[in-house]
Design a protein around this motif. Structure first.
Motif, PDB file in Angstrom:
ATOM      1  N   VAL A  91       0.835  -1.194   0.000  1.00  0.00           N
ATOM      2  CA  VAL A  91       0.000   0.000   0.000  1.00  0.00           C
ATOM      3  C   VAL A  91       0.873   1.250   0.000  1.00  0.00           C
ATOM      4  O   VAL A  91       0.684   2.171  -0.807  1.00  0.00           O
ATOM      5  CB  VAL A  91      -0.946   0.000   1.221  1.00  0.00           C
ATOM      6  CG1 VAL A  91      -1.564   1.380   1.431  1.00  0.00           C
ATOM      7  CG2 VAL A  91      -2.039  -1.047   1.040  1.00  0.00           C
ATOM      8  N   ALA A  92       1.850   1.298   0.900  1.00  0.00           N
ATOM      9  CA  ALA A  92       2.720   2.468   0.995  1.00  0.00           C
ATOM     10  C   ALA A  92       3.478   2.706  -0.304  1.00  0.00           C
ATOM     11  O   ALA A  92       3.613   3.850  -0.763  1.00  0.00           O
ATOM     12  CB  ALA A  92       3.698   2.303   2.156  1.00  0.00           C
ATOM     13  N   LEU A  97       3.865   5.857  -5.792  1.00  0.00           N
ATOM     14  CA  LEU A  97       4.351   5.384  -7.087  1.00  0.00           C
ATOM     15  C   LEU A  97       4.810   6.527  -7.995  1.00  0.00           C
ATOM     16  O   LEU A  97       5.838   6.428  -8.666  1.00  0.00           O
ATOM     17  CB  LEU A  97       3.262   4.560  -7.781  1.00  0.00           C
ATOM     18  CG  LEU A  97       3.621   4.002  -9.155  1.00  0.00           C
ATOM     19  CD1 LEU A  97       4.798   3.045  -9.053  1.00  0.00           C
ATOM     20  CD2 LEU A  97       2.405   3.293  -9.771  1.00  0.00           C
ATOM     21  N   GLY A  98       4.045   7.619  -8.042  1.00  0.00           N
ATOM     22  CA  GLY A  98       4.386   8.721  -8.938  1.00  0.00           C
ATOM     23  C   GLY A  98       5.775   9.274  -8.687  1.00  0.00           C
ATOM     24  O   GLY A  98       6.570   9.451  -9.621  1.00  0.00           O
ATOM     25  N   GLU A 104      12.021  10.826  -7.767  1.00  0.00           N
ATOM     26  CA  GLU A 104      12.005  11.858  -6.742  1.00  0.00           C
ATOM     27  C   GLU A 104      11.998  11.230  -5.345  1.00  0.00           C
ATOM     28  O   GLU A 104      11.590  10.080  -5.161  1.00  0.00           O
ATOM     29  CB  GLU A 104      10.777  12.759  -6.898  1.00  0.00           C
ATOM     30  CG  GLU A 104      10.711  13.491  -8.224  1.00  0.00           C
ATOM     31  CD  GLU A 104       9.389  14.212  -8.419  1.00  0.00           C
ATOM     32  OE1 GLU A 104       9.253  14.903  -9.446  1.00  0.00           O
ATOM     33  OE2 GLU A 104       8.487  14.060  -7.560  1.00  0.00           O
ATOM     34  N   ARG A 105      12.429  12.013  -4.381  1.00  0.00           N
ATOM     35  CA  ARG A 105      12.386  11.575  -2.988  1.00  0.00           C
ATOM     36  C   ARG A 105      10.943  11.560  -2.512  1.00  0.00           C
ATOM     37  O   ARG A 105      10.195  12.505  -2.723  1.00  0.00           O
ATOM     38  CB  ARG A 105      13.220  12.515  -2.117  1.00  0.00           C
ATOM     39  CG  ARG A 105      13.247  12.134  -0.644  1.00  0.00           C
ATOM     40  CD  ARG A 105      14.136  13.093   0.130  1.00  0.00           C
ATOM     41  NE  ARG A 105      14.141  12.790   1.546  1.00  0.00           N
ATOM     42  CZ  ARG A 105      13.214  13.250   2.397  1.00  0.00           C
ATOM     43  NH1 ARG A 105      12.240  14.035   1.962  1.00  0.00           N
ATOM     44  NH2 ARG A 105      13.278  12.926   3.681  1.00  0.00           N
ATOM     45  N   VAL A 106      10.545  10.471  -1.876  1.00  0.00           N
ATOM     46  CA  VAL A 106       9.175  10.335  -1.383  1.00  0.00           C
ATOM     47  C   VAL A 106       9.005  11.142  -0.103  1.00  0.00           C
ATOM     48  O   VAL A 106       9.815  11.027   0.832  1.00  0.00           O
ATOM     49  CB  VAL A 106       8.830   8.857  -1.124  1.00  0.00           C
ATOM     50  CG1 VAL A 106       7.450   8.725  -0.483  1.00  0.00           C
ATOM     51  CG2 VAL A 106       8.891   8.066  -2.424  1.00  0.00           C
ATOM     52  N   ARG A 110       3.948  13.129   4.307  1.00  0.00           N
ATOM     53  CA  ARG A 110       2.724  13.364   3.537  1.00  0.00           C
ATOM     54  C   ARG A 110       2.044  12.041   3.205  1.00  0.00           C
ATOM     55  O   ARG A 110       0.825  11.910   3.313  1.00  0.00           O
ATOM     56  CB  ARG A 110       3.043  14.136   2.263  1.00  0.00           C
ATOM     57  CG  ARG A 110       1.841  14.321   1.338  1.00  0.00           C
ATOM     58  CD  ARG A 110       2.162  15.214   0.140  1.00  0.00           C
ATOM     59  NE  ARG A 110       1.085  15.226  -0.820  1.00  0.00           N
ATOM     60  CZ  ARG A 110      -0.045  15.878  -0.675  1.00  0.00           C
ATOM     61  NH1 ARG A 110      -0.251  16.597   0.412  1.00  0.00           N
ATOM     62  NH2 ARG A 110      -0.987  15.834  -1.594  1.00  0.00           N
ATOM     63  N   ARG A 111       2.837  11.056   2.806  1.00  0.00           N
ATOM     64  CA  ARG A 111       2.274   9.745   2.500  1.00  0.00           C
ATOM     65  C   ARG A 111       1.574   9.152   3.722  1.00  0.00           C
ATOM     66  O   ARG A 111       0.453   8.627   3.608  1.00  0.00           O
ATOM     67  CB  ARG A 111       3.372   8.797   2.012  1.00  0.00           C
ATOM     68  CG  ARG A 111       2.857   7.395   1.694  1.00  0.00           C
ATOM     69  CD  ARG A 111       3.950   6.515   1.136  1.00  0.00           C
ATOM     70  NE  ARG A 111       5.027   6.293   2.102  1.00  0.00           N
ATOM     71  CZ  ARG A 111       6.120   5.581   1.839  1.00  0.00           C
ATOM     72  NH1 ARG A 111       6.288   5.041   0.638  1.00  0.00           N
ATOM     73  NH2 ARG A 111       7.047   5.413   2.762  1.00  0.00           N
TER      74      ARG A 111
END
Length: 242
Positions: A91-92, A97-98, A104-106, A110-111
């Motif tokens: 899920v995480a 995914l984008g 880019e750094r996740v 925010r997630r």
């Protein structure tokens, strides 16, 4: 996120020289939900894909413009009917995914907030096969919000869900996407009557507006004005295929 703009698509489309939809002008108001209904094959998904800058297989003659004059496609997040989750990812990982595809750094904080907002915090390490249909769609919605775009395109994202889960997802999406410019393509008059602040019925010949209920969305399913709008939309759709 940049402020959501008004958005207008005007023009016509054809496939191999055969008309797909006649000249039309569809205007989306900034920060509001516009619902687009119509029979199969009239070009609703094509409209979404044109706005998103995706391949359509159609020849489009016209323009797509935002009220602020800025490019449109790069400010769009698209949520399809199928959740399109990667089956081997958690899920995480699916929610982020984008960013991962762009290298880019996740933003992990925010997630985590978005996953909690979708009530999925107890499922972060699960794979899609371990989730219910409603949970999968919540992951897809969290992934859409993770992109933090002011323009949201929804292509029948809740149609495969049972009635109760669909209503729950409508409520959640209305709350989560508040203040964004949203275009929802749907076949369901009840869904449009619940969510639409502007409602249009699309045919090969153009667009027919339908007056939405005055109550704020999401509206109660048994509200009299919501039921009246649902009935008016069903009548319009039946007249188009008669």
């Amino acid at each position: 996120m940049t402020p959501p703009p008004d958005l207008t698509i005007s023009g016509q489309a054809s496939i191999d020289g055969a008309p797909l939809f006649a000249p039309l002008t569809l205007s989306l108001k900034a920060g509001q939900w516009t619902c687009l209904l119509g029979g199969s094959g009239v070009g609703k998904t094509t409209v979404l894909r044109l706005i998103a800058g995706l391949a359509t297989g159609a020849e489009f003659t016209g323009e797509i413009r935002a009220s602020d004059g800025l490019p449109v496609a790069e400010r769009v997040a698209y949520m399809a009917q199928d959740d399109l989750l990667l089956p081997w990812a958690t899920v995480a990982q699916n929610v982020a995914l984008g960013a991962r595809l762009r290298g880019e750094r996740v933003d992990q904080d925010r997630r985590a907030r978005l996953i909690a907002r979708m009530r999925l915090q107890d499922h972060m390490t699960k794979k899609p096969s371990e989730l219910s249909g409603g949970q999968r769609q919540r992951v897809a919605l969290a992934r859409t919000l993770m992109e933090d775009k002011p323009i949201i395109l929804l292509d029948e994202p809740f149609s495969a869900l049972d009635a109760r889960t669909r209503a729950d997802m409508q409520d959640l999406a209305a709350e989560a996407l508040q203040g964004r410019t949203v275009l929802l393509v749907t076949h369901d008059p009840a869904e449009a009557a619940r969510l639409g602040q502007s409602i249009m019925v699309m045919t090969r010949h153009g667009l027919t507006p339908c007056q939405p209920p005055h109550a704020p969305a999401p509206r109660k399913v048994d509200d009299l004005e919501t039921l009246e709008t649902q009935g008016a939309l069903l009548k319009l759709l039946r007249e188009e295929v008669a």
